[in-house]
Scaffold this motif. Structure first.
Motif, short mmCIF file in Angstrom:
data_model
loop_
_atom_site.label_atom_id
_atom_site.label_comp_id
_atom_site.label_asym_id
_atom_site.label_seq_id
_atom_site.Cartn_x
_atom_site.Cartn_y
_atom_site.Cartn_z
N PRO A 81 0.81 -1.20 0.00
CA PRO A 81 0.00 0.00 0.00
C PRO A 81 0.86 1.27 0.00
O PRO A 81 1.99 1.25 0.49
CB PRO A 81 -0.80 -0.11 1.30
N ILE A 82 0.32 2.33 -0.57
CA ILE A 82 1.08 3.57 -0.66
C ILE A 82 1.41 4.08 0.74
O ILE A 82 2.52 4.46 1.04
CB ILE A 82 0.30 4.62 -1.48
N THR A 83 0.41 4.04 1.61
CA THR A 83 0.66 4.44 2.99
C THR A 83 0.94 3.18 3.78
O THR A 83 0.03 2.54 4.28
CB THR A 83 -0.56 5.18 3.56
N ASP A 84 2.21 2.83 3.86
CA ASP A 84 2.58 1.57 4.49
C ASP A 84 2.97 1.85 5.94
O ASP A 84 4.13 2.02 6.27
CB ASP A 84 3.73 0.95 3.70
N VAL A 85 1.96 1.88 6.80
CA VAL A 85 2.20 2.18 8.21
C VAL A 85 2.64 0.91 8.92
O VAL A 85 1.96 -0.11 8.85
CB VAL A 85 0.91 2.75 8.85
N VAL A 86 3.77 0.96 9.58
CA VAL A 86 4.27 -0.23 10.27
C VAL A 86 3.88 -0.19 11.75
O VAL A 86 3.57 -1.22 12.34
CB VAL A 86 5.79 -0.42 10.05
N LEU A 87 3.90 1.00 12.31
CA LEU A 87 3.62 1.14 13.74
C LEU A 87 2.70 2.33 13.94
O LEU A 87 2.89 3.38 13.31
CB LEU A 87 4.96 1.38 14.45
N GLU A 88 1.73 2.15 14.82
CA GLU A 88 0.76 3.22 15.01
C GLU A 88 0.23 3.20 16.44
O GLU A 88 0.01 2.13 17.01
CB GLU A 88 -0.40 2.98 14.02
N THR A 89 0.05 4.38 17.01
CA THR A 89 -0.65 4.45 18.29
C THR A 89 -1.92 5.26 18.08
O THR A 89 -1.93 6.21 17.30
CB THR A 89 0.20 5.10 19.41
N ARG A 90 -2.97 4.86 18.78
CA ARG A 90 -4.24 5.59 18.70
C ARG A 90 -4.71 5.94 20.10
O ARG A 90 -4.94 5.05 20.92
CB ARG A 90 -5.31 4.73 18.02
N THR A 131 2.27 7.83 14.12
CA THR A 131 2.31 6.91 12.98
C THR A 131 3.72 6.83 12.42
O THR A 131 4.34 7.86 12.17
CB THR A 131 1.34 7.43 11.89
N VAL A 132 4.19 5.61 12.22
CA VAL A 132 5.53 5.41 11.65
C VAL A 132 5.39 4.63 10.34
O VAL A 132 4.77 3.56 10.32
CB VAL A 132 6.44 4.63 12.62
N ARG A 133 5.97 5.16 9.29
CA ARG A 133 5.91 4.45 8.00
C ARG A 133 7.08 3.49 7.84
O ARG A 133 8.19 3.77 8.27
CB ARG A 133 5.99 5.48 6.86
N ARG A 134 6.78 2.38 7.19
CA ARG A 134 7.79 1.35 6.98
C ARG A 134 8.97 1.90 6.17
O ARG A 134 8.79 2.68 5.23
CB ARG A 134 7.18 0.19 6.22
N GLY A 135 10.16 1.49 6.60
CA GLY A 135 11.36 1.84 5.84
C GLY A 135 11.89 3.23 6.12
O GLY A 135 12.84 3.67 5.48
N THR A 136 11.31 3.91 7.10
CA THR A 136 11.79 5.27 7.41
C THR A 136 12.63 5.25 8.68
O THR A 136 12.55 4.32 9.49
CB THR A 136 10.61 6.25 7.64
N ILE A 137 13.44 6.30 8.82
CA ILE A 137 14.09 6.57 10.10
C ILE A 137 13.27 7.70 10.71
O ILE A 137 13.17 8.79 10.15
CB ILE A 137 15.57 6.99 9.94
N ILE A 160 -2.12 0.25 20.41
CA ILE A 160 -0.88 0.20 19.63
C ILE A 160 -1.10 -0.84 18.53
O ILE A 160 -1.59 -1.94 18.81
CB ILE A 160 0.33 -0.20 20.49
N LEU A 161 -0.75 -0.48 17.30
CA LEU A 161 -0.90 -1.41 16.18
C LEU A 161 0.43 -1.63 15.48
O LEU A 161 1.19 -0.67 15.26
CB LEU A 161 -1.91 -0.87 15.16
N HIS A 162 0.70 -2.89 15.15
CA HIS A 162 1.88 -3.22 14.35
C HIS A 162 1.39 -3.92 13.10
O HIS A 162 0.65 -4.91 13.19
CB HIS A 162 2.83 -4.14 15.15
N ASP A 163 1.76 -3.39 11.95
CA ASP A 163 1.26 -3.94 10.68
C ASP A 163 -0.26 -4.05 10.69
O ASP A 163 -0.82 -5.04 10.18
CB ASP A 163 1.88 -5.32 10.41
N GLY A 164 -0.91 -3.11 11.31
CA GLY A 164 -2.37 -3.08 11.35
C GLY A 164 -3.00 -4.01 12.37
O GLY A 164 -4.22 -4.05 12.51
N VAL A 165 -2.16 -4.75 13.12
CA VAL A 165 -2.68 -5.69 14.12
C VAL A 165 -2.59 -5.03 15.50
O VAL A 165 -1.54 -4.48 15.86
CB VAL A 165 -1.86 -7.00 14.11
N ASP A 166 -3.67 -5.10 16.25
CA ASP A 166 -3.67 -4.51 17.59
C ASP A 166 -2.78 -5.33 18.52
O ASP A 166 -3.05 -6.50 18.77
CB ASP A 166 -5.11 -4.45 18.13
#
Ligand SMILES: Nc1ncnc2c1ncn2[C@@H]1O[C@H](COP(=O)(O)OP(=O)(O)OP(=O)(O)O)[C@@H](O)[C@H]1O
Length: 263
Positions: free
Chosen positions: A9-18, A36-42, A71-77
């Motif tokens: 996906p274009i917005t490839d979020v690897v880690l997210e807090t809500r 929100t942290v995108r995959r492959g970024t520093i 907290i979500l990792h790869d969209g999984v809670d």
């Protein structure tokens, strides 16, 4: 269950807090955080002392339980997952305080980390060839962080910068998909800072650039140099977010830093 998507996906979020919140006996250290942290970024997490950076790290790696939020990792809670489960999912953390064994050599420390990743695979009764493969992998990791020549030295006697490099090597041994670095440059001399910054960049570029690095760091020069994205925390909330240029131009950020003598 649906099939895994075949395109990234274009917005490839690897880690997210809500709405992530952590209170300590009435004091709210992290407040309603959407991060929100995108995959492959520093991605750097910065902010004045007491802003809540370490608390966020401890929440992400499950060393602390949130008061509320997700907290979500790869969209999984993963809010209810254990620290061990988090590590198995590929979220690795290197500690501000050394997590190496001082009496073991640098090589042995990396080997222990490798064995931890694959429990049951490497036992003392296994054939020599298995142990040799483990040694080779450990040496390769030491070479990656520039410690090959110090492989046989006890971790406790290594100079500070080398200890930090060893810590990163032991974290890399777990082959994390997301690498969380808590003040990786703290207390380092200029030369070690440059070497470690280069190592962090190389680390992020591995795995075809899909490895993500999230770091808390006070050295803004290095943050500017390395980070794709920066989140500025203040009193447990996001004050600003963006590239270093965005952050540096932000008035509220400048005031927050000047007010505490940082930067
Ligand atoms: N276990 C705890 N009990 C009570 N208060 C805590 C606890 N841990 C952190 N705090 C408080 O929460 C706030 C955020 O602390 P935290 O260590 O997350 O900040 P930080 O941004 O990492 O700071 P620094 O840059 O100094 O490391 C601080 O006011 C701190 O005193």
């Amino acid at each position: 269950m649906t099939d895994a998507p075949t395109v990234v996906p274009i917005t490839d979020v690897v880690l997210e807090t809500r709405g992530l919140t952590k209170s300590f006996r009435g004091f709210t250290a992290v407040r309603d955080l959407d991060f929100t942290v995108r995959r492959g970024t520093i991605h750097a997490l910065i902010g004045p002392n007491g802003a809540g950076k370490t608390t966020v790290f401890n929440l992400l790696t499950k060393f602390l339980a949130p008061t509320s939020g997700h907290i979500l990792h790869d969209g999984v809670d993963i809010t209810a997952a254990s620290p061990a489960a988090i590590a198995r999912r590929g979220i690795g953390r290197s500690f501000q305080i050394s997590a190496t064994f001082p009496h073991l050599t640098a090589l042995e420390n990396v080997r222990v980390a490798l064995q931890r990743r694959t429990p049951g695979r490497f036992h003392f009764w296994r054939p020599e060839s298995t142990l040799a493969a483990l040694n080779d992998r450990a040496l390769a990791l030491l070479a990656e962080v520039g410690l090959e020549a110090r492989a046989q030295e006890p971790a406790g006697t290594l100079p500070y910068g080398a200890k930090k490099a060893l810590e990163i090597a032991t974290t890399l041994a777990l082959d994390p998909d997301v690498l969380l670095l808590d003040e990786p440059l703290a207390g380092m001399g200029r030369e070690d800072v440059a070497r470690t910054a280069a190592l962090i960049r190389r680390t992020a570029q591995k795995e075809n650039g899909r490895r993500t690095v999230v770091m808390v760091e006070h050295n803004l020069g290095v943050v500017a140099d390395l980070s794709d994205r920066i989140t500025v925390l203040q009193r447990g909330e996001i004050l600003a977010e963006g590239s270093y240029a965005d952050i540096a131009a932000d008035r509220a950020v400048r005031e927050a830093y000047m007010g505490t003598g940082h930067a």
